[in-house]
Design a protein around this motif. Structure first.
Motif, PDB file in Angstrom:
ATOM      1  N   LEU A  50       0.845  -1.199   0.000  1.00  0.00           N
ATOM      2  CA  LEU A  50       0.000   0.000   0.000  1.00  0.00           C
ATOM      3  C   LEU A  50       0.875   1.241   0.000  1.00  0.00           C
ATOM      4  O   LEU A  50       0.945   1.984   0.980  1.00  0.00           O
ATOM      5  CB  LEU A  50      -0.932  -0.015   1.224  1.00  0.00           C
ATOM      6  N   GLY A  51       1.563   1.471  -1.107  1.00  0.00           N
ATOM      7  CA  GLY A  51       2.407   2.660  -1.263  1.00  0.00           C
ATOM      8  C   GLY A  51       1.744   3.645  -2.208  1.00  0.00           C
ATOM      9  O   GLY A  51       0.530   3.617  -2.430  1.00  0.00           O
ATOM     10  N   ARG A  52       2.575   4.514  -2.795  1.00  0.00           N
ATOM     11  CA  ARG A  52       2.034   5.613  -3.608  1.00  0.00           C
ATOM     12  C   ARG A  52       1.262   5.136  -4.831  1.00  0.00           C
ATOM     13  O   ARG A  52       0.171   5.608  -5.112  1.00  0.00           O
ATOM     14  CB  ARG A  52       3.166   6.549  -4.036  1.00  0.00           C
ATOM     15  N   ILE A  53       1.856   4.181  -5.549  1.00  0.00           N
ATOM     16  CA  ILE A  53       1.210   3.798  -6.807  1.00  0.00           C
ATOM     17  C   ILE A  53      -0.099   3.054  -6.549  1.00  0.00           C
ATOM     18  O   ILE A  53      -1.070   3.214  -7.287  1.00  0.00           O
ATOM     19  CB  ILE A  53       2.188   2.990  -7.715  1.00  0.00           C
ATOM     20  N   LEU A 117       5.277  -3.418  -4.905  1.00  0.00           N
ATOM     21  CA  LEU A 117       6.308  -3.428  -3.858  1.00  0.00           C
ATOM     22  C   LEU A 117       7.629  -2.935  -4.450  1.00  0.00           C
ATOM     23  O   LEU A 117       7.770  -2.853  -5.678  1.00  0.00           O
ATOM     24  CB  LEU A 117       6.502  -4.872  -3.372  1.00  0.00           C
ATOM     25  N   ASN A 119      11.161  -3.134  -6.105  1.00  0.00           N
ATOM     26  CA  ASN A 119      11.461  -4.034  -7.240  1.00  0.00           C
ATOM     27  C   ASN A 119      11.952  -5.425  -6.850  1.00  0.00           C
ATOM     28  O   ASN A 119      11.566  -6.427  -7.458  1.00  0.00           O
ATOM     29  CB  ASN A 119      12.526  -3.388  -8.134  1.00  0.00           C
ATOM     30  N   HIS A 122       9.304  -8.156  -6.198  1.00  0.00           N
ATOM     31  CA  HIS A 122       8.325  -8.554  -7.222  1.00  0.00           C
ATOM     32  C   HIS A 122       8.366 -10.057  -7.503  1.00  0.00           C
ATOM     33  O   HIS A 122       7.324 -10.692  -7.657  1.00  0.00           O
ATOM     34  CB  HIS A 122       8.580  -7.800  -8.528  1.00  0.00           C
ATOM     35  N   GLU A 139       4.064  -4.683 -11.095  1.00  0.00           N
ATOM     36  CA  GLU A 139       4.612  -3.382 -11.505  1.00  0.00           C
ATOM     37  C   GLU A 139       5.970  -3.533 -12.208  1.00  0.00           C
ATOM     38  O   GLU A 139       6.657  -4.533 -12.077  1.00  0.00           O
ATOM     39  CB  GLU A 139       4.745  -2.446 -10.287  1.00  0.00           C
ATOM     40  N   LYS A 140       6.303  -2.528 -12.982  1.00  0.00           N
ATOM     41  CA  LYS A 140       7.617  -2.458 -13.614  1.00  0.00           C
ATOM     42  C   LYS A 140       8.615  -1.897 -12.618  1.00  0.00           C
ATOM     43  O   LYS A 140       8.176  -1.175 -11.705  1.00  0.00           O
ATOM     44  CB  LYS A 140       7.595  -1.628 -14.895  1.00  0.00           C
ATOM     45  N   ARG A 168       1.826   0.544 -18.520  1.00  0.00           N
ATOM     46  CA  ARG A 168       0.564   1.219 -18.836  1.00  0.00           C
ATOM     47  C   ARG A 168       0.622   2.003 -20.148  1.00  0.00           C
ATOM     48  O   ARG A 168      -0.404   2.188 -20.806  1.00  0.00           O
ATOM     49  CB  ARG A 168       0.128   2.120 -17.672  1.00  0.00           C
ATOM     50  N   TRP A 206      13.832   4.060  -1.025  1.00  0.00           N
ATOM     51  CA  TRP A 206      14.293   2.687  -1.258  1.00  0.00           C
ATOM     52  C   TRP A 206      14.875   2.556  -2.667  1.00  0.00           C
ATOM     53  O   TRP A 206      15.673   1.663  -2.939  1.00  0.00           O
ATOM     54  CB  TRP A 206      13.175   1.662  -1.024  1.00  0.00           C
ATOM     55  N   ARG A 207      14.518   3.454  -3.556  1.00  0.00           N
ATOM     56  CA  ARG A 207      15.034   3.419  -4.929  1.00  0.00           C
ATOM     57  C   ARG A 207      16.558   3.605  -4.986  1.00  0.00           C
ATOM     58  O   ARG A 207      17.184   3.319  -6.000  1.00  0.00           O
ATOM     59  CB  ARG A 207      14.341   4.495  -5.774  1.00  0.00           C
ATOM     60  N   TYR A 224      11.136   3.277 -19.271  1.00  0.00           N
ATOM     61  CA  TYR A 224      10.064   3.800 -20.133  1.00  0.00           C
ATOM     62  C   TYR A 224      10.599   4.130 -21.525  1.00  0.00           C
ATOM     63  O   TYR A 224       9.946   3.857 -22.529  1.00  0.00           O
ATOM     64  CB  TYR A 224       9.427   5.056 -19.514  1.00  0.00           C
ATOM     65  N   TYR A 303       1.295  10.413 -15.906  1.00  0.00           N
ATOM     66  CA  TYR A 303      -0.056   9.881 -15.658  1.00  0.00           C
ATOM     67  C   TYR A 303      -1.109  10.698 -16.383  1.00  0.00           C
ATOM     68  O   TYR A 303      -2.244  10.272 -16.493  1.00  0.00           O
ATOM     69  CB  TYR A 303      -0.360   9.904 -14.163  1.00  0.00           C
TER      70      TYR A 303
HETATM   71  P1  NAD Z   1       6.324   3.202  -2.379  1.00  0.00           P
HETATM   72  O1  NAD Z   1       7.578   3.322  -1.616  1.00  0.00           O
HETATM   73  O2  NAD Z   1       5.385   4.355  -2.354  1.00  0.00           O
HETATM   74  O3  NAD Z   1       5.502   1.913  -1.918  1.00  0.00           O
HETATM   75  C1  NAD Z   1       6.133   0.678  -1.677  1.00  0.00           C
HETATM   76  C2  NAD Z   1       5.260  -0.175  -0.774  1.00  0.00           C
HETATM   77  O4  NAD Z   1       5.968  -1.357  -0.445  1.00  0.00           O
HETATM   78  C3  NAD Z   1       4.922   0.519   0.562  1.00  0.00           C
HETATM   79  O5  NAD Z   1       3.585   0.246   0.877  1.00  0.00           O
HETATM   80  C4  NAD Z   1       5.852  -0.172   1.554  1.00  0.00           C
HETATM   81  O6  NAD Z   1       5.322  -0.208   2.860  1.00  0.00           O
HETATM   82  C5  NAD Z   1       5.929  -1.573   0.958  1.00  0.00           C
HETATM   83  N1  NAD Z   1       7.107  -2.313   1.383  1.00  0.00           N
HETATM   84  C6  NAD Z   1       7.099  -3.592   1.791  1.00  0.00           C
HETATM   85  N2  NAD Z   1       8.322  -3.991   2.141  1.00  0.00           N
HETATM   86  C7  NAD Z   1       9.136  -2.931   1.972  1.00  0.00           C
HETATM   87  C8  NAD Z   1      10.521  -2.723   2.186  1.00  0.00           C
HETATM   88  N3  NAD Z   1      11.323  -3.699   2.624  1.00  0.00           N
HETATM   89  N4  NAD Z   1      11.024  -1.521   1.924  1.00  0.00           N
HETATM   90  C9  NAD Z   1      10.246  -0.528   1.453  1.00  0.00           C
HETATM   91  N5  NAD Z   1       8.907  -0.666   1.213  1.00  0.00           N
HETATM   92  C10 NAD Z   1       8.363  -1.864   1.487  1.00  0.00           C
HETATM   93  O7  NAD Z   1       6.735   2.851  -3.866  1.00  0.00           O
HETATM   94  P2  NAD Z   1       5.902   3.059  -5.212  1.00  0.00           P
HETATM   95  O8  NAD Z   1       6.304   4.336  -5.827  1.00  0.00           O
HETATM   96  O9  NAD Z   1       4.449   2.826  -4.976  1.00  0.00           O
HETATM   97  O10 NAD Z   1       6.533   1.900  -6.128  1.00  0.00           O
HETATM   98  C11 NAD Z   1       6.149   0.548  -5.994  1.00  0.00           C
HETATM   99  C12 NAD Z   1       6.411  -0.178  -7.313  1.00  0.00           C
HETATM  100  O11 NAD Z   1       5.604   0.419  -8.313  1.00  0.00           O
HETATM  101  C13 NAD Z   1       7.857  -0.082  -7.825  1.00  0.00           C
HETATM  102  O12 NAD Z   1       8.237  -1.293  -8.411  1.00  0.00           O
HETATM  103  C14 NAD Z   1       7.811   1.007  -8.861  1.00  0.00           C
HETATM  104  O13 NAD Z   1       8.790   0.849  -9.878  1.00  0.00           O
HETATM  105  C15 NAD Z   1       6.416   0.839  -9.404  1.00  0.00           C
HETATM  106  N6  NAD Z   1       5.851   2.116  -9.920  1.00  0.00           N
HETATM  107  C16 NAD Z   1       5.206   2.101 -11.093  1.00  0.00           C
HETATM  108  C17 NAD Z   1       4.675   3.269 -11.610  1.00  0.00           C
HETATM  109  C18 NAD Z   1       3.894   3.245 -12.899  1.00  0.00           C
HETATM  110  O14 NAD Z   1       3.528   4.300 -13.399  1.00  0.00           O
HETATM  111  N7  NAD Z   1       3.604   2.077 -13.428  1.00  0.00           N
HETATM  112  C19 NAD Z   1       4.814   4.473 -10.912  1.00  0.00           C
HETATM  113  C20 NAD Z   1       5.471   4.445  -9.668  1.00  0.00           C
HETATM  114  C21 NAD Z   1       5.974   3.271  -9.179  1.00  0.00           C
END
Ligand code: NAD
Length: 381
Positions: A50-53, A117, A119, A122, A139-140, A168, A206-207, A224, A303
């Protein structure tokens, strides 16, 4: 150079149809997308992470979608999970942790998982989900090694479950329009492509952690440009060369690269030149140069607010010249709703998603080659 009246009317019709009926629009342009669920059964997603995406994009988008809903959550934060479960009418019995994740096997109200989650997680959660009998939208980037990508494909195949990587842009109408302008010869024979995508990363993400991210901006956002060069040309790169660098010695780049610049040569002779960074704002874009004109998508990967422009000479004597200025009419969450629906349709109609595990694997292999050419240690075989 002007846009012909017929061309203009067609674009206007497409744009308005896409706002009202995004799935019908995708069906028009992105065949074989057939957005039907016989019997009206929705595909029920379990959200993993449950993160940003997830929270800001994918989950709200399921509310726009007619074919999907959220029925389960996986989180390490009980309070966040409880709050979001209440928001999406997820029963408390369908909230899981990373530890008891495998119990989703016993939940008949989950058809698929959406993995959002870091990368490096995954692969593990894709494989566990497949073993639990669930389809996987991941996710990518697909994962953090070529071996993991192959293991994810094998696990989903063994369980007879679908695997899709969340590219997407491959479903997004403005990008599809760019592909169409190339395929139908509007800009002539493609000669060269330039693309870039990057941003100025904050410390502490974490990136920037190699173990969680696998690599730096190439894995995260450069992907991308790489994927776009492949879907725009419809070809696979035959040769790749690359450079990497770290300019900012401020502690952010002790584990991953700051910049990567790479070039690709495709079998037809098309050459592509791409850049990615974590060290500065670099709006995602591409420009395609053809023998009769050019097209540019700026921005290309966001987006919302994508914008396609193109200019070309008329194909035959008497044909009107082409001048296109087409802001995309879609707004988030359509991109994510379309993606959720598309995967639902693939599951329901037993279609292989065009953004399959094999598609994700190919990008992993090319990124491995890019890093190798740049002399960087990431994704090392
Ligand atoms: P984020 O940091 O906002 O969310 C990551 C989630 O993973 C959080 O809920 C966190 O609590 C959880 N998590 C579980 N174990 C963890 C750990 N050990 N360390 C850190 N977090 C942990 O990240 P995000 O931006 O939502 O990215 C998540 C994935 O989505 C990535 O693979 C990213 O590349 C991908 N993404 C894709 C797009 C898109 O447009 N398709 C955009 C952003 C991110």
């Amino acid at each position: 150079m002007t846009l012909s009246r017929r061309e203009f009317s067609r674009l206007a019709a497409i744009a308005s149809a896409s706002v009202l009926m995004p799935r019908a629009f995708a069906q028009t342009i992105a065949s074989p997308y057939q957005p039907t669920t016989p019997g009206g059964k929705k595909i029920r997603y379990c959200i993993v992470g449950l993160g940003r995406i997830s929270l800001d994009h994918f989950m709200p988008a399921t509310r726009q979608s007619t074919l999907t809903e959220v029925t389960a959550l996986v989180s390490g934060h009980p309070e966040k999970a409880r709050q979001n479960a209440a928001k999406y009418n997820v029963p408390t019995g369908s909230i899981y942790t990373y530890e008891n994740f495998d119990e989703i096997r016993n939940n008949p109200n989950i058809d698929a998982v959406y993995i959002a989650l870091p990368n490096s997680m995954h692969a593990e959660y894709t494989i566990r989900a497949a073993k639990a009998g669930k389809h996987v939208l991941c996710e990518k980037p697909m994962c953090t090694s070529v071996e993991d990508a192959k293991a994810m494909i094998a696990a989903c195949a063994a369980a007879n479950r679908k695997l899709m990587i969340a590219y997407r842009c491959q479903l997004e109408p403005t990008n599809l329009r760019a592909i169409e302008l190339i395929r139908n010869g509007t800009i002539g024979k493609v000669q060269a492509i330039e693309s870039a995508n990057g941003f100025n990363i904050s410390p502490g993400e974490w990136r920037l952690n190699r173990k969680l991210a696998g690599g730096g901006p190439l894995m995260d956002v450069g992907i991308y440009s790489l994927n776009a060069c492949r879907y725009l040309t419809g070809e696979e790169p035959a040769a790749i060369s690359a450079y990497g660098s770290v300019i900012d010695q401020d502690g952010r780049f002790s584990e991953v690269e700051e910049n990567v610049s790479w070039t690709m040569k495709f079998p037809s002779g098309i050459v592509a030149s791409c850049n990615t960074t974590y060290g500065g704002d670099m709006d995602g874009y591409y420009k395609v140069h053809g023998s009769r004109g050019w097209l540019m998508m700026y921005p290309a990967f966001g987006y919302q607010g994508l914008h396609l422009t193109a200019e070309a000479d008329g194909a035959r004597k008497g044909d009107p010249d082409v001048k296109i200025d087409e802001p995309e009419k879609q707004r988030d969450p359509w991109q994510f709703a379309r993606q959720a629906d598309y995967f639902a349709t693939c599951i329901d109609s037993n279609l292989t998603p065009k953004m399959s595990g094999e598609e994700g694997l190919r990008d992993m292999q090319y990124m491995q080659q890019i890093y190798k050419s740049a002399g960087l240690p990431y994704l090392a075989a």
